[in-house]
Design a protein around this motif. Structure first.
Motif, short mmCIF file in Angstrom:
data_model
loop_
_atom_site.label_atom_id
_atom_site.label_comp_id
_atom_site.label_asym_id
_atom_site.label_seq_id
_atom_site.Cartn_x
_atom_site.Cartn_y
_atom_site.Cartn_z
N ASP A 177 0.99 -1.22 -0.09
CA ASP A 177 0.00 0.16 -0.08
C ASP A 177 0.87 1.21 -0.10
N PHE A 178 1.83 1.46 0.77
CA PHE A 178 2.74 2.51 0.91
C PHE A 178 3.52 2.52 -0.11
N ALA A 179 4.05 1.66 -0.79
CA ALA A 179 5.04 1.72 -2.05
C ALA A 179 4.10 2.18 -3.28
N VAL A 180 2.97 1.78 -3.37
CA VAL A 180 2.26 2.05 -4.44
C VAL A 180 1.79 3.58 -4.19
N ASP A 181 1.48 3.98 -3.04
CA ASP A 181 1.25 5.25 -2.70
C ASP A 181 2.46 6.48 -3.01
N ARG A 182 3.55 5.86 -2.70
CA ARG A 182 4.40 6.83 -3.07
C ARG A 182 4.68 6.95 -4.54
N PHE A 183 4.61 5.58 -5.08
CA PHE A 183 4.83 5.77 -6.64
C PHE A 183 3.71 6.91 -7.29
N LEU A 184 2.47 6.67 -6.94
CA LEU A 184 1.32 7.25 -7.55
C LEU A 184 1.53 8.86 -7.13
N GLN A 207 4.46 10.55 -6.50
CA GLN A 207 5.53 11.03 -7.66
C GLN A 207 4.88 11.09 -8.97
N ARG A 208 4.17 10.14 -9.56
CA ARG A 208 3.92 10.37 -11.00
C ARG A 208 2.93 11.13 -11.39
N LEU A 209 1.79 11.22 -10.42
CA LEU A 209 0.53 12.01 -10.69
C LEU A 209 0.90 13.41 -10.35
N GLU A 210 1.79 13.84 -9.46
CA GLU A 210 2.04 15.11 -9.25
C GLU A 210 3.06 15.83 -10.50
N SER A 211 3.61 14.93 -10.86
CA SER A 211 4.55 15.59 -12.04
C SER A 211 3.50 15.72 -13.29
N LEU A 212 2.57 15.10 -13.27
CA LEU A 212 1.75 15.36 -14.43
C LEU A 212 1.04 16.73 -14.21
N LEU A 213 0.57 17.02 -12.98
CA LEU A 213 -0.53 18.15 -12.81
C LEU A 213 0.21 18.73 -11.27
N PRO A 214 1.10 19.39 -11.27
CA PRO A 214 1.91 20.18 -10.08
C PRO A 214 0.81 20.84 -9.17
N GLU A 215 -0.13 21.59 -10.08
CA GLU A 215 -0.97 22.43 -9.19
C GLU A 215 -2.00 21.66 -8.47
N ALA A 216 -2.30 20.43 -8.77
CA ALA A 216 -3.40 19.78 -8.10
C ALA A 216 -2.90 19.46 -6.64
N GLY A 217 -3.91 19.30 -5.82
CA GLY A 217 -3.72 18.83 -4.10
C GLY A 217 -3.72 17.41 -4.47
N TRP A 218 -3.65 16.72 -3.04
CA TRP A 218 -3.28 15.32 -2.97
C TRP A 218 -4.27 14.64 -1.81
N LEU A 219 -5.15 13.64 -2.08
CA LEU A 219 -5.73 13.18 -1.16
C LEU A 219 -5.75 11.37 -1.16
N SER A 220 -5.12 10.75 -0.34
CA SER A 220 -4.94 9.47 -0.39
C SER A 220 -5.06 8.75 0.93
N GLU A 221 -5.49 7.37 0.95
CA GLU A 221 -5.63 6.80 2.18
C GLU A 221 -4.39 6.53 2.97
N GLU A 222 -3.40 6.52 2.34
CA GLU A 222 -2.21 6.13 2.95
C GLU A 222 -1.18 7.25 2.93
N THR A 223 -1.61 8.67 2.76
CA THR A 223 -0.81 9.72 3.05
C THR A 223 -1.39 10.39 4.10
N GLU A 224 -0.66 11.03 5.00
CA GLU A 224 -1.38 11.76 6.29
C GLU A 224 -1.98 13.00 5.57
N ASP A 225 -3.23 13.16 5.93
CA ASP A 225 -4.07 14.16 5.18
C ASP A 225 -3.79 15.60 6.03
N THR A 226 -3.68 16.50 5.38
CA THR A 226 -3.43 18.13 5.73
C THR A 226 -4.65 19.06 5.17
N PRO A 227 -4.66 19.95 5.79
CA PRO A 227 -5.83 21.24 5.07
C PRO A 227 -5.44 21.65 4.01
N ALA A 228 -4.23 21.42 3.42
CA ALA A 228 -3.83 21.98 2.10
C ALA A 228 -4.66 21.83 0.96
#
Length: 273
Positions: free
Chosen positions: A52-59, A61-82
């Motif tokens: 789970d954690f390995a896939v989370d890190r992979f995605l 990195q890959r997805l944020e490189s496609l659209l850097p301005e987008a925020g991030w919400l994932s089950e396996e990343t600590e959530d923040t108000p950002a």
């Protein structure tokens, strides 16, 4: 980086990222046997693995490189108000159906959605062990392995209707007069909803406390295939709120969704009496 205006290209790149993540997860998956991944448990007892954690890190990195301005919400990343200040947010479940993944069952998936102002622009549900990839882009239909899919043409739920629901909920539905053919459990909620989109299921239910990452991608796939996923109020679900949890959900073809949802509302009403 890909411009948001080039939505199809962006979605295609996200599909490739999901498939890459699938290859990563498959390295830990053992069909019919326990995973080789290390396992820990979250508060409440649900399992989480190193996969789970390995896939989370992979995605991430890959997805944020496609659209850097987008925020991030994932089950396996600590959530923040950002993310709440972002109009665009990636909503990701690295492995949806971890219990099944851990036990060697094939019905787990990787779910990726890009949400804009609360609703998905594209959704991907990739099930590597099944060889299935569901994709939808808003306004462009839904596909399974590049084949256009549509919901069931069923006009009413009856005893032959193929329905997925938690067993306790199915019993309550039967008690209220909604009779159907209860299908075997699908560990991944995203796959359960996608199966309604493809017509493999006639309807599906999810008990309380599904999160955005469980349903956002499949929500759009179902919508583009001619179905609806809603809470008991019957309204389209809004994503990227502060609270990512949802109540009882119903997934069904548009022509029978109101019927299905009405029975679900009765369950909720009786539970409160």
């Amino acid at each position: 980086m890909i411009a948001l205006s080039n939505r199809d290209t962006l979605a295609d790149a996200a599909v490739e990222a999901a498939r890459g993540a699938g290859e990563l997860a498959l390295a830990f998956f053992r069909p019919g046997a326990a995973t080789s991944a290390g396992i820990s448990h979250k508060p409440g007892g649900s399992p989480v693995t190193e996969a789970d954690f390995a896939v989370d890190r992979f995605l991430k990195q890959r997805l944020e490189s496609l659209l850097p301005e987008a925020g991030w919400l994932s089950e396996e990343t600590e959530d923040t108000p950002a993310r709440l200040s972002k109009s665009l947010v990636f909503v990701v479940d690295p492995i949806d159906g971890t219990r099944g993944f851990v036990a060697g069952r094939k019905a787990w998936s990787i779910a990726v959605a890009l949400v804009e102002d609360g609703r998905p622009l594209f959704g991907i549900v990739h099930a590597p062990a099944l060889g299935e990839t569901y994709v939808a882009v808003k306004g462009a239909g839904a596909r399974l392995n590049d084949r256009i899919i549509e919901v069931s043409k069923l006009r009413a739920i009856d005893a032959s209707s193929r329905v997925a629901a938690p067993v306790f909920l199915a019993k309550q539905l039967h008690a209220l007069g909604l009779h159907f053919d209860l299908q075997p459990k699908i560990s991944s909620l995203a796959l359960r909803i996608a199966a309604v989109a493809s017509g493999a299921l006639d309807a599906g239910f999810a008990s309380e406390n599904a999160h955005d990452w469980d349903i956002a991608a499949a929500d759009l796939i179902l919508q583009e295939a001619g179905g609806r996923l809603t809470g008991l109020d019957g309204r389209a679900i809004v994503y990227n709120r502060q609270d990512t949890r949802h109540g009882l959900l119903t997934a069904a073809p548009a022509q029978i969704h109101a019927e299905v949802n009405a029975v679900a509302r009765n369950i909720n009403r009786l539970a409160k009496q």
